[in-house]
Design an enzyme around this catalytic site. Sequence first.
Site, PDB file in Angstrom:
ATOM      1  N   GLY A   1      23.187   7.579 -31.979  1.00 59.33           N
ATOM      2  CA  GLY A   1      22.828   8.441 -30.859  1.00 59.33           C
ATOM      3  C   GLY A   1      23.317   7.879 -29.542  1.00 59.33           C
ATOM      4  O   GLY A   1      23.632   8.625 -28.610  1.00 59.33           O
ATOM      5  N   ALA A   2      23.390   6.560 -29.468  1.00 60.26           N
ATOM      6  CA  ALA A   2      23.840   5.932 -28.224  1.00 60.26           C
ATOM      7  C   ALA A   2      25.282   6.331 -27.910  1.00 60.26           C
ATOM      8  O   ALA A   2      25.658   6.426 -26.748  1.00 60.26           O
ATOM      9  CB  ALA A   2      23.716   4.415 -28.328  1.00 60.26           C
TER      10      ALA A   2
ATOM     11  N   GLY B   1       0.819  -1.201   0.000  1.00 54.88           N
ATOM     12  CA  GLY B   1       0.000   0.000   0.000  1.00 54.88           C
ATOM     13  C   GLY B   1       0.853   1.251   0.000  1.00 54.88           C
ATOM     14  O   GLY B   1       1.929   1.285  -0.611  1.00 54.88           O
ATOM     15  N   GLY B   2       0.385   2.256   0.746  1.00 58.01           N
ATOM     16  CA  GLY B   2       1.099   3.535   0.804  1.00 58.01           C
ATOM     17  C   GLY B   2       2.519   3.374   1.290  1.00 58.01           C
ATOM     18  O   GLY B   2       3.415   4.148   0.924  1.00 58.01           O
TER      19      GLY B   2
END
Lengths: 563, 714
Positions: A462-463, A226-227
């Site tokens: 681009g890498a 949960g939280g």
Amino acid sequence: MLVRVFNKQATNSLRKGLTTSSFRCVSVTKDYLKPTKRGFASAVPVEDNLDSNPAMMKLKFQERLQKEREQALMGGGQKRIDKQHAKGSLTARERLELLFDKDSFQEMDQLKAHRCTEFGMESKNFPGDGIVTGHGLVNGRHVYAFSQDFTVVGGTLSETHAQKMVKVMEMAMRVGAPVIGLNDSGGARIQEGVDSLAGYADVFQKNVDASGVVPQISVIMGPCAGGAVYSPAMTDFIFMVEDTSYMFVTGPKVVKTVTNEDVTTEDLGGSKVHTAKSGVAHGDFANDVAALRAMRRLLDFLPSSNEKETLPVKEATDPADRLVPEVERLVPDDPNSPYNMKDVIGQIVDHGELFEIQPDMAGNIITGFARMEGHTVGVIGNNPLTLAGCLDINASNKAARFVRFCDAFNIPLVTFVDVPGFLPGTEQEFGGIIRHGAKLLFAYSEASVPKVTVITRKAYGGAYDVMASKHLRADANYAWPGAEIAVMGAKGATEILFHGEDLEAHTAEYAARFANPMVAAQRGFVDDIIDPQDTRRIICNDLRVLRTKKMPEIKKKHSNIPL
Amino acid sequence: MLRSQLSKASRKYWTSRFFSTEPPFSKVLVSNRGEICQRVFRTCKELGVKTVAIYSTADSKAPFVKAADEAVCVGPAAAGKSYLNVERVLQVIRDTGADAVHPGYGFLSENANFCQSIESEGVAWLGPPVSAIQDMGDKIRSKEIAEAAGVSIIPGYDGTIDSIDQCVEVSNQIGYPVLVKAAAGGGGKGMRTCYNDQEVREAYPMAKSEAKQFFSDDRLLVEKFIENPHHIEFQVLCSPPAGGKLEKPEDLQVVVFPERECSIQRRNQKVVEESPSCLLTDETRQKMAEQVKMLCQKVGYVSAGTVEWLVDEEQNFYFLEMNTRLQVEHPISEAVTGVDLVKGMLWVAAGRGLPPEFQIDGLIMPSKGHAIECRIYAEDPLRGYLPSTGPLLPYIEPHATGEGESYLRLDSGVIQGHAVTPFYDPMLSKIISYAPTRREAIDIMTKGLDEYVIEGVQHNARLCNAVLRHPAFVKGETPTSFLPRHLPDWAGVQLTLAQEEELAVAVALIGMTRDSFLQRPTVVPSFEPMVVRLGGFFGDAFRVTMGDEKSAIVQKLGDDGAEARTILVNSIKYDPTRFTASVSMDREMRSIQVMNEDSEGEMKVQMYGADMPCLIQSEREYQLSQYMHVPKMVDTSDMVMSPMPGTLISFSVSEGDHVEIGQELCIVEAMKMQNIVRSPRTGTIGKLSVPEGASLVTDQIIIEFGVEETEEAA
């Protein structure tokens, strides 16, 4: 008669209280330093009013304090401790004992109590409120910690429980020491309602405040649902214990009712899920004892805070000028043959020691801490063993977060590049490789720590730019003679340039031009083409020079990394 | 001193006669790869001969390529296209101007056509003449020649047996014990050992029906059964007289070396060799050497070669075959005689006759001392000797130094970082020990093996260690059945309790030394007892308490705990760069290998060939460890995993098929070998987890079995 008996009892418990409790108790001594009360008390005849006799009252309080302490030390009681052990887990206090150097732990807020009065809570008292907090030494350095106690109301988080966590983080920030949280909690204390939720949020806020100030580490050693998951999620590293820990936002029962999926706790949020699939956790360990040992090892690499001086420095026991002739043999000439970049890293760093972060996630990139000449460095390397070392969504996320941690804590970055590009495909594009890849690009560009980069073989497209290239203000960039720095492989490039005509000749031509690092060296995109066996010597040398590196800050509130 | 007193003229005579500085050839090409290249190059360098290496693209960074004066690439990784590519090799010979070719062993070494081509190029062949290669290369022909030369061969009946009575008769002619076996046989099927007539009568019908059943061919053969044989071989170096042609066979000079005992084998692959053998009497040795000489003269053998024999415990010996090349195990013959066989080969091929140190009065080369060789292979003795590939990391060879007359020699073809590929023979190196006595040679070898760090691939060094430490080996009892008899289903070296206690103390010492060296605060504060766990987190626990500087108290804990024992600690020397610690305890030095710790603190250690993960815990960690659960093992019973790294060639089944135990499932190719993966159980194929052609790593899941229908199961 009566008096003597009473006195004897009281004195005994007092002695016991002072000697058996290993925890400092300032108030005990303080009360005894008030001479007027003592003088007055001794004048009162004992027979008259025993209960209001100050001396007796003090002794009685000692007894009560002792009882409270005993209760705090026993957590939820022997039965629950046995249950915890039967699960294969340790108790909150046992964990702290193993985390810290022997006898160095000093507890805070041992007596802190919850203030809930609803749903029968008013009659329940448990000093410490299901969490043990304090500080101690790890390898001789100060570290703050909290350890949730599952044996006390399931380690649930109340308002006061949260306050203890917040206090620990607050203190850690003040003195500049890491915080390590040992999580083992059933979740919110439902009896407290919104107070518990407020407590969570206070913790979250403090996590964020501390982020980038002191290293924060979470170890999930039991349930975390949960939280509760969001406090660890905001720390720098999350580690898990195999088989006994799990993390999820909603558990299997809710999943079943909402999506009708049948899934076990382990398959939904076990350590294997988070270390290999979701990437939420940064590593897992066989059990509590092993996990805590590993934390001691990790902390030995980390600075205490974002103050540069707190970076740990060991004496250089591995010679900086040690040649590494092996590394050349480890990298095959054929750009399509795989090899394990970890082997290369192992030869170059001090004593071959690498503490890997996220070893089971995105194997195409390696991230971890090592030392060069005794100084901590963050190592990033493309690993051709998996997906040919391509950058994909997971690899970008993994490396980006690591780079940002290192930059936040002044840890120099050493990058080993062998990257054929970004992984193509609809899965990647639909998943947002553009956005995720941008994170790594952003992180590297933004990082102002010393950056040293070595291209071992391929650096395509681009890498190439992304992997701490010269263009991203890396301080020292090198290529081995076998490196290929190009937009793409020769074959692919030729197919586009020459539309399939005379492919072989043109491929050879393109390869001769770009399948080597000469052009990059001529442009100054690499500072030099180095003999692989000199790699360690050269990196050590550069890092030594770069220890005084300063980058002008561009004034802004904060940058906007593409999340 | 003496030489300086000689006159100039006589000095010149002596140097030309015995210390000839004129190289026998100007340039030698070795048509091979790996350690044998480096071995030949070494002698060439000593003699001032230039060297040429050929290599495949897979070997471009191999040490032998760097060791040569010139190196030429002859093709891609596959040996057929490079090392066995005769045309390319011949072209390199022409291009480099090599005037002699050494073929090494394997590859083209016993290829008569290659030898022929070399000679027709006018280049010297460092090996026997073509005719000898042809004669000895054919097993049947070599036996005929041997028999004609008067060499004793395994008695047997040439034809097939047609009846029980004939079988008994033939058996009597051969002499018991005999082996009645299927003509088409193999693998022990249809094979019966008989010690008398009665047994032959019983065995005959059984062998016949088995032969029919397994090979669809019920023809039977009978031959002599050699009990508990040893594999013994004689190295020879033969030469015509210097400068002269061989006119009659008797003129051939034959030097026979003391025998090599090569019985310790796995699947007909030699593992440990020694010279001389503990078995042979001087008389047998002499008799065998004479037959060796007869055979060599009969075939007109020139250069180095080896005659292999089977010898039983009654000193009966039978010719097996002759290898017409320099063998892998030649260094042990060099060790006991002190000569250089490669130099001998160069001299002989140059027409100089035998070098002076080979010129002896008798037949057998005089020798002294004892030599042992272990062949170190990248293969896994715990997984049926499957080949293992990968980079050697770390890889540190033991110090190849000698003390007095003893020494350790390492003939290695690899180096740290070298990647063992599936293309070639998996032998990494040969480790050779020499000492005046066998016992000392064993000690030097075991010490060398203890220090020999090989990680990154599986290997047999620990098995070699186990063989050398085995009481039967120490006694010299080494028939070919040694491994199956003494180390069957070998599961690694097991330490005794006393050895474990010593290891625990050593690990504690190493841990302390290591932590202080790396300035890493120890888990256990100084002088507090620590718990050493051999075998990892859940391994056996030993409490080690350091007493004064010079002793430690060790006690095994747990259910099978033992009395506390005090061990004297003499010294510890830890070298993290060599991953080795020399620990002297109770005045005995031992070398212990120590690898780096993993993130949980476990480090791999090895002592006496036993290796295991080890962990040092504080007393408190040990106490709390009792609550930890042993991790659940992944149930692999419904999966088929790759037994080795390789390529999945093809599936023999498809999803949904029902398979029986032992049924062929798929073929995995590794090291040029196609390995059939068979079903471990009966069941239904659920999923083929990898596509055909996929490259596999060890333990990768290939096939998952489907969930059995409960009704079917019931």
